[in-house]
Design an enzyme around this catalytic site. Structure first.
Site, PDB file in Angstrom:
ATOM      1  N   TYR A  53       0.849  -1.190   0.000  1.00 32.70           N
ATOM      2  CA  TYR A  53       0.000   0.000   0.000  1.00 32.70           C
ATOM      3  C   TYR A  53       0.889   1.247   0.000  1.00 32.70           C
ATOM      4  O   TYR A  53       2.120   1.135  -0.009  1.00 32.70           O
ATOM      5  CB  TYR A  53      -0.988  -0.052   1.173  1.00 32.70           C
ATOM      6  CG  TYR A  53      -1.919  -1.261   1.040  1.00 32.70           C
ATOM      7  CD1 TYR A  53      -2.761  -1.371  -0.067  1.00 32.70           C
ATOM      8  CD2 TYR A  53      -1.909  -2.294   1.963  1.00 32.70           C
ATOM      9  CE1 TYR A  53      -3.591  -2.481  -0.233  1.00 32.70           C
ATOM     10  CE2 TYR A  53      -2.742  -3.413   1.812  1.00 32.70           C
ATOM     11  CZ  TYR A  53      -3.571  -3.493   0.709  1.00 32.70           C
ATOM     12  OH  TYR A  53      -4.378  -4.595   0.548  1.00 32.70           O
ATOM     13  N   ARG A  84      -6.068 -15.188  10.586  1.00 30.29           N
ATOM     14  CA  ARG A  84      -7.028 -16.238  10.194  1.00 30.29           C
ATOM     15  C   ARG A  84      -7.402 -17.166  11.343  1.00 30.29           C
ATOM     16  O   ARG A  84      -8.555 -17.599  11.450  1.00 30.29           O
ATOM     17  CB  ARG A  84      -6.468 -17.018   8.999  1.00 30.29           C
ATOM     18  CG  ARG A  84      -6.516 -16.191   7.716  1.00 30.29           C
ATOM     19  CD  ARG A  84      -5.620 -16.725   6.643  1.00 30.29           C
ATOM     20  NE  ARG A  84      -4.204 -16.604   6.994  1.00 30.29           N
ATOM     21  CZ  ARG A  84      -3.212 -16.983   6.204  1.00 30.29           C
ATOM     22  NH1 ARG A  84      -3.471 -17.517   5.029  1.00 30.29           N
ATOM     23  NH2 ARG A  84      -1.956 -16.825   6.583  1.00 30.29           N
TER      24      ARG A  84
HETATM   25  C1  LIG Z   1      -9.582 -11.391   5.843  1.00 27.07           C
HETATM   26  C2  LIG Z   1      -8.231 -10.743   5.990  1.00 27.07           C
HETATM   27  C3  LIG Z   1      -8.130  -9.363   5.923  1.00 27.07           C
HETATM   28  C4  LIG Z   1      -6.898  -8.731   6.125  1.00 27.07           C
HETATM   29  N1  LIG Z   1      -6.819  -7.356   6.170  1.00 27.07           N
HETATM   30  C5  LIG Z   1      -5.673  -6.757   6.561  1.00 27.07           C
HETATM   31  C6  LIG Z   1      -5.652  -5.373   6.878  1.00 27.07           C
HETATM   32  O1  LIG Z   1      -6.657  -4.679   6.886  1.00 27.07           O
HETATM   33  N2  LIG Z   1      -4.447  -4.834   7.231  1.00 27.07           N
HETATM   34  C7  LIG Z   1      -3.310  -5.596   7.323  1.00 27.07           C
HETATM   35  O2  LIG Z   1      -2.242  -5.058   7.641  1.00 27.07           O
HETATM   36  N3  LIG Z   1      -3.328  -6.915   7.073  1.00 27.07           N
HETATM   37  C8  LIG Z   1      -4.483  -7.513   6.727  1.00 27.07           C
HETATM   38  N4  LIG Z   1      -4.520  -8.868   6.575  1.00 27.07           N
HETATM   39  C9  LIG Z   1      -3.307  -9.647   6.882  1.00 27.07           C
HETATM   40  C10 LIG Z   1      -3.353 -10.141   8.322  1.00 27.07           C
HETATM   41  O3  LIG Z   1      -3.408  -9.076   9.253  1.00 27.07           O
HETATM   42  C11 LIG Z   1      -2.139 -11.026   8.650  1.00 27.07           C
HETATM   43  O4  LIG Z   1      -0.984 -10.251   8.585  1.00 27.07           O
HETATM   44  C12 LIG Z   1      -2.007 -12.220   7.694  1.00 27.07           C
HETATM   45  O5  LIG Z   1      -3.267 -12.809   7.435  1.00 27.07           O
HETATM   46  C13 LIG Z   1      -1.077 -13.291   8.265  1.00 27.07           C
HETATM   47  O6  LIG Z   1      -1.529 -13.750   9.518  1.00 27.07           O
HETATM   48  P1  LIG Z   1      -2.341 -15.144   9.721  1.00 27.07           P
HETATM   49  O7  LIG Z   1      -1.481 -16.226   9.150  1.00 27.07           O
HETATM   50  O8  LIG Z   1      -2.545 -15.252  11.200  1.00 27.07           O
HETATM   51  O9  LIG Z   1      -3.642 -15.045   8.938  1.00 27.07           O
HETATM   52  C14 LIG Z   1      -5.736  -9.514   6.336  1.00 27.07           C
HETATM   53  C15 LIG Z   1      -5.850 -10.914   6.364  1.00 27.07           C
HETATM   54  C16 LIG Z   1      -7.074 -11.524   6.220  1.00 27.07           C
HETATM   55  C17 LIG Z   1      -7.167 -13.038   6.320  1.00 27.07           C
END
Ligand SMILES: Cc1cc2nc3c(=O)[nH]c(=O)nc-3n(C[C@H](O)[C@H](O)[C@H](O)COP(=O)(O)O)c2cc1C
Length: 355
Positions: free
Chosen positions: A180, A322
């Site tokens: 971004y 997640r």
């Molecule tokens: C549905 C969804 C929406 C996300 N939206 C954002 C966001 O708004 N800002 C951000 O920095 N990361 C966003 N991410 C990334 C997550 O914050 C996180 O960094 C990434 O999913 C890895 O973590 P995890 O393996 O626990 O899912 C999003 C991830 C998911 C699954």
């Protein structure tokens, strides 16, 4: 007691444990306004026992939205519903943060379940902007930001910070990751400017540092300021962990309290080696070399894994995205697994898992 359930003091706030909900776009807002979806989604995770929830990427201007369905803080009217969500989250003894964001060249797209396509004006889209007129994929290029445009971005972050303060958030996180706008300026693969905002490390980091300065002018000294970075572009010639460490040293001097260590998102040809805890080494190295407080994120899914990251000193807290969607009650489950006794909402006590 396990490390996962130890408190963590950051400036004037105390996290009751080391489990934080990572920001997650819900693409469920209209004109930037929060609604009952956001209340129930965020509220459920507060009920589940996390220490801090960071609200999804929240646009500082309409043109800074990824999609027309993003949350925003670009007008005063946005505050009212966010205040009531904040009150509920606080009632659950949970802290609440907001991730302030500008989507740059990834703005003006449809939501994932509507295809994630660049939207034209007649489809509800708008002109997106970036450091240089280079598209992320095979789409119409963004407009390169003018100097006035850059100043507006700084002002928009500052104004959104004032509103965030009035809403009552405990933490602000500046979104400088995932390809971004602020990350686009950092990455030499995206930023091809020839003025004082492009080229050298000092020039590419200038906008983020100016945004931090702007936010700090408004955000109280005793409240924590987080920055989420992509510690690596995972691409040759891109932003990398060495530059990240160098950047974090300056961010720390400027009064940033926490680095939320993510990665990737700048370019389509990135090659990420994904696996459990794949971004933890970034948090570890940044913490070791700068002594700043770090959060680790990315494929952290079990209490034991989270505990190991903390006890081995690789990070100060963990963020769940997640896994938190799959299980809003992760902290309750983790406490049982790690044999800790944590407080449950009184309404749920009859179902309490005992360590
Ligand atoms: C549905 C969804 C929406 C996300 N939206 C954002 C966001 O708004 N800002 C951000 O920095 N990361 C966003 N991410 C990334 C997550 O914050 C996180 O960094 C990434 O999913 C890895 O973590 P995890 O393996 O626990 O899912 C999003 C991830 C998911 C699954």
């Amino acid at each position: 007691m396990s490390k996962l359930f130890e408190t963590l003091q950051i400036k004037s706030v105390t996290l009751k444990n080391r489990i934080v909900v990572s920001p997650m776009c819900q693409y469920s807002a209209v004109d930037g306004f929060a609604n009952d979806w956001h209340l129930v989604h965020l509220g459920s995770r507060a009920v589940g026992g996390v220490a801090l929830i960071i609200q999804e990427a929240t646009a500082v201007s309409p043109e800074g939205r990824i999609t027309p369905d993003d949350l925003g803080l670009w007008k005063d009217e946005h505050k009212e519903k966010l205040k009531s969500i904040t009150a509920f989250i606080h009632s659950q003894n949970c802290l609440f943060g907001v991730q302030l964001a500008h989507a740059g060249r990834k703005a003006s797209h449809s939501s994932p379940w509507k295809g994630s396509k660049l939207l034209k004006a007649n489809e509800g889209g708008w002109q997106n902007v970036a450091p240089s007129a280079i598209a992320f994929g095979d789409e119409t290029p963004p407009a390169a930001l003018t100097k006035e445009g850059i100043q507006k971005v700084i002002d928009d972050f500052k104004k959104a910070t004032s509103r965030a303060l009035e809403v009552g958030y405990d933490v602000i996180e500046i979104h400088a990751a995932h390809g971004y706008l602020l990350h686009e300026f950092l990455s030499p693969l995206v930023n091809k400017r020839e003025d004082e905002y492009g080229g050298s490390f000092e020039n590419r980091t200038r906008l983020l540092l100016q945004v931090v300065d702007g936010v700090k002018q408004v955000w109280p000294q005793d409240k924590p300021l987080f920055v989420r970075i992509s510690a690596s572009d995972w691409a040759e010639g891109g932003w990398d962990i060495d530059e990240s460490v160098q950047l974090v040293k300056t961010l720390k001097q400027k009064g940033v309290d926490v680095i939320d260590c993510s990665s990737g998102g700048a370019v389509k040809h990135q090659k990420i080696s994904i696996g459990p805890g794949y971004q933890v080494p970034f948090a570890e190295r940044i913490k070791k070399e700068t002594q700043i407080t770090t959060g680790a994120v990315g494929l952290i899914t079990t209490p034991e894994q989270a505990e190991e990251i903390l006890t081995s000193g690789k990070a100060d807290f963990i963020l769940l995205a997640r896994e938190s969607l799959r299980n809003p009650y992760f902290p309750m489950h983790a406490a049982s697994v790690l044999k800790d006794d944590i407080k449950w909402p009184v309404q749920y006590e009859r179902a309490k898992l005992h360590p």
